[in-house]
Design an enzyme around this catalytic site. Structure first.
Site, mmCIF file in Angstrom:
data_model
loop_
_atom_site.group_PDB
_atom_site.id
_atom_site.type_symbol
_atom_site.label_atom_id
_atom_site.label_comp_id
_atom_site.label_asym_id
_atom_site.label_seq_id
_atom_site.Cartn_x
_atom_site.Cartn_y
_atom_site.Cartn_z
ATOM 1 N N ASP A 52 0.860 -1.171 0.000
ATOM 2 C CA ASP A 52 0.000 0.000 0.000
ATOM 3 C C ASP A 52 0.908 1.236 0.000
ATOM 4 O O ASP A 52 2.080 1.156 0.395
ATOM 5 C CB ASP A 52 -0.877 -0.026 1.270
ATOM 6 C CG ASP A 52 -1.644 1.261 1.448
ATOM 7 O OD1 ASP A 52 -2.341 1.662 0.499
ATOM 8 O OD2 ASP A 52 -1.531 1.870 2.533
ATOM 9 N N ARG A 55 -9.026 12.839 6.105
ATOM 10 C CA ARG A 55 -8.636 11.453 5.832
ATOM 11 C C ARG A 55 -9.822 10.489 6.023
ATOM 12 O O ARG A 55 -10.060 9.604 5.198
ATOM 13 C CB ARG A 55 -7.472 11.052 6.745
ATOM 14 C CG ARG A 55 -7.118 9.570 6.755
ATOM 15 C CD ARG A 55 -6.578 9.085 5.429
ATOM 16 N NE ARG A 55 -6.119 7.706 5.505
ATOM 17 C CZ ARG A 55 -5.850 6.957 4.444
ATOM 18 N NH1 ARG A 55 -5.971 7.436 3.225
ATOM 19 N NH2 ARG A 55 -5.433 5.719 4.585
#
Lengths: 234, 234
Positions: free
Chosen positions: A11, A42
C-alpha cells in the site's frame, strides 16, 4: 511452513509515504486546526472511496480526495477557497517516505516489489518520484484500472495479474488494518504495519505478521526464508 | 412537474427510530463516556457495513453492530464484558420513534409505506413492534435478502421488487445523506431528513427535498399532490 513469497505488494499512503506533509500543510493553512482538519479529511476520503465503490460511481482518488476536503472543511466551518484547496491538495504530490522505507526495501530487493494503491496514476507517479523510489518498484499499480477502490477483491486481483506472480506467492503489506483484511480475504499472505499501535479491527481476518515498521518485515522474511531453506535442505 | 409518487420507502435507524436509547444505555454502562462511545460505535458500525460489502463478506447487521461495539470499546480502552455487550446490543431492540413520526405517517397513509433498512429481519421486527408501527408499514424490507448493505444498488432494487411499484414512482426518505445519495443514484425521488442541520456531503448527488422532520415531508407531498392535481385539471 509456507514456502517463500515471490512478490511483495505495498500500500502507498501511510505505509510507504508519510502523510505528515499533508498534516503540516493543513496546520499552515488553518493554524490550530491542522490536526482536526487532516483527521476529518482522511476519514472522509476513505468513506467516499467506500461509498462511491458500493454505489458503482467511481471517480479517481484525486477527485474523491478533493471532495472530501471540501466537505471536511465545510463541516468544521473553515473557509477553504480555491487557493487553499490547491495548496492542500498539492501536498499529496510531495510526500516523504518513512525513514526506514529505503533501507528496509533494499534488504527485500530479492523480491519483486510493487505498489497497489487507491491513488490515481498521476498521484502515484508524483509520490514515488518525490520520495526517490522510482527505481525500487517494478510495478506501480493504481485501482484506476478497475474503477473501484479497496477493499474490493477486483483491486487485489490486479496484483497477480500485473506482476505475473500467483496470489499465493504474494505478500501484501499495509498500515491500514481494513486493507490487510481485504487482502487476506482475497488470498494473500499479509503484513500489517501497525505504526500507531492501533488495536485490531473486528473484520473476521487478521494479519499473518504484524510489525511496527518495515524493518520488522525485512527481518521476519529473512528469518522465514532461512528457515524455509533449512527445511528444504533437511 | 413530476407526477405523484405511489410509495414512500423509509430508512429505519435515525430516520424513523430515535437511537437515543442506545446513547442513554452507553452512558449508563460507561458513565461520562456514553456520547463518545456511541459516536465511535455508530461510525464503526457503518464502516464495517461498507467494508464487508466491498469485500463480499456480508454478515448481518446484528453481527456487524456487535463487532463494531467490541472494537469501539477496545479502542477507547473500555472493558466491555459479555453482560455489558448484551445490555448495549439489546438497546437496539427497544427504540422509540421520533415524536412526529406517527402523526406524519398518518398524513401519508394514501401512499404505500415501506421500510428499507440495513437492519436484520429480527432487529427490524423488534424495533417496529417496540415503536408501535407494526400496522403502519405494508413492507418491512431488510438488506439481508441480498446479503449486501446500503448504498449498493442491489439494496435499493429490493424496494420496487417488494412493493411492486416502479422505481420512478418511489420516494425514498433517509436521515443519512449518503443513503439519500445511493437512492438517488439508483433512480428514486429522494427526501433527506436533516434532523441535525448537517452540511451536504460531496457525493455527486443531492436530495430532491430536504426537511428537518417528517412533518416537512408530509406538507411538501400534500402541496405537491395538490399542485399535480391542478396541473392535470388545467
Amino acid at each position: 511452513m509456507k514456502k517463500r513469497l515471490k512478490a511483495l505488494v505495498f500500500d502507498a499512503y501511510g505505509t510507504l509515504f508519510d502523510v505528515h506533509t499533508v498534516i503540516a500543510t493543513c496546520e499552515q493553512v488553518f493554524p490550530g486546526q491542522g490536526a482536526t482538519l487532516s483527521r476529518a479529511w482522511r476519514a472522509k476520503q476513505l468513506e467516499y472511496t467506500w461509498l462511491r465503490s458500493l454505489m458503482g460511481r467511481y471517480e479517481d482518488f484525486w477527485q474523491v480526495t478533493e471532495a472530501a476536503l471540501v466537505f471536511a472543511a465545510r463541516n468544521l466551518g473553515l473557509r477553504c477557497d480555491a487557493a487553499a484547496r490547491q495548496r492542500l491538495m498539492e501536498a499529496y504530490l510531495h510526500l516523504e517516505p518513512f525513514p526506514e522505507v529505503k533501507p528496509a526495501l533494499e534488504e527485500l530487493s530479492d523480491y519483486t516489489l510493487a505498489i497497489l494503491s487507491n491513488g490515481s496514476p498521476r498521484m502515484l507517479k508524483a509520490a514515488v518520484e518525490s520520495a526517490g523510489l522510482a527505481r525500487t518498484f517494478k510495478h506501480v499499480i493504481s485501482v484506476d484500472e478497475v474503477k473501484i477502490f479497496k477493499p474490493s477483491p477486483r483491486v487485489y486481483e490486479l496484483a497477480p495479474r500485473k506482476t505475473d506472480v500467483p496470489a499465493h506467492d504474494i505478500g501484501f503489506v499495509s498500515s491500514n488494518f481494513w486493507d490487510v483484511a481485504g487482502a487476506k480475504s482475497f488470498g494473500f499472505w499479509t503484513c500489517w504495519v501497525n505504526r500507531g499501535q492501533a488495536p485490531e479491527e473486528e473484520l473476521g481476518f487478521v494479519a499473518d505478521l504484524t510489525v511496527s515498521t518495515l524493518h520488522g518485515l525485512a527481518e521476519a522474511l529473512t528469518r522465514k526464508s532461512e528457515k524455509a531453506g533449512q527445511e528444504r535442505a533437511g
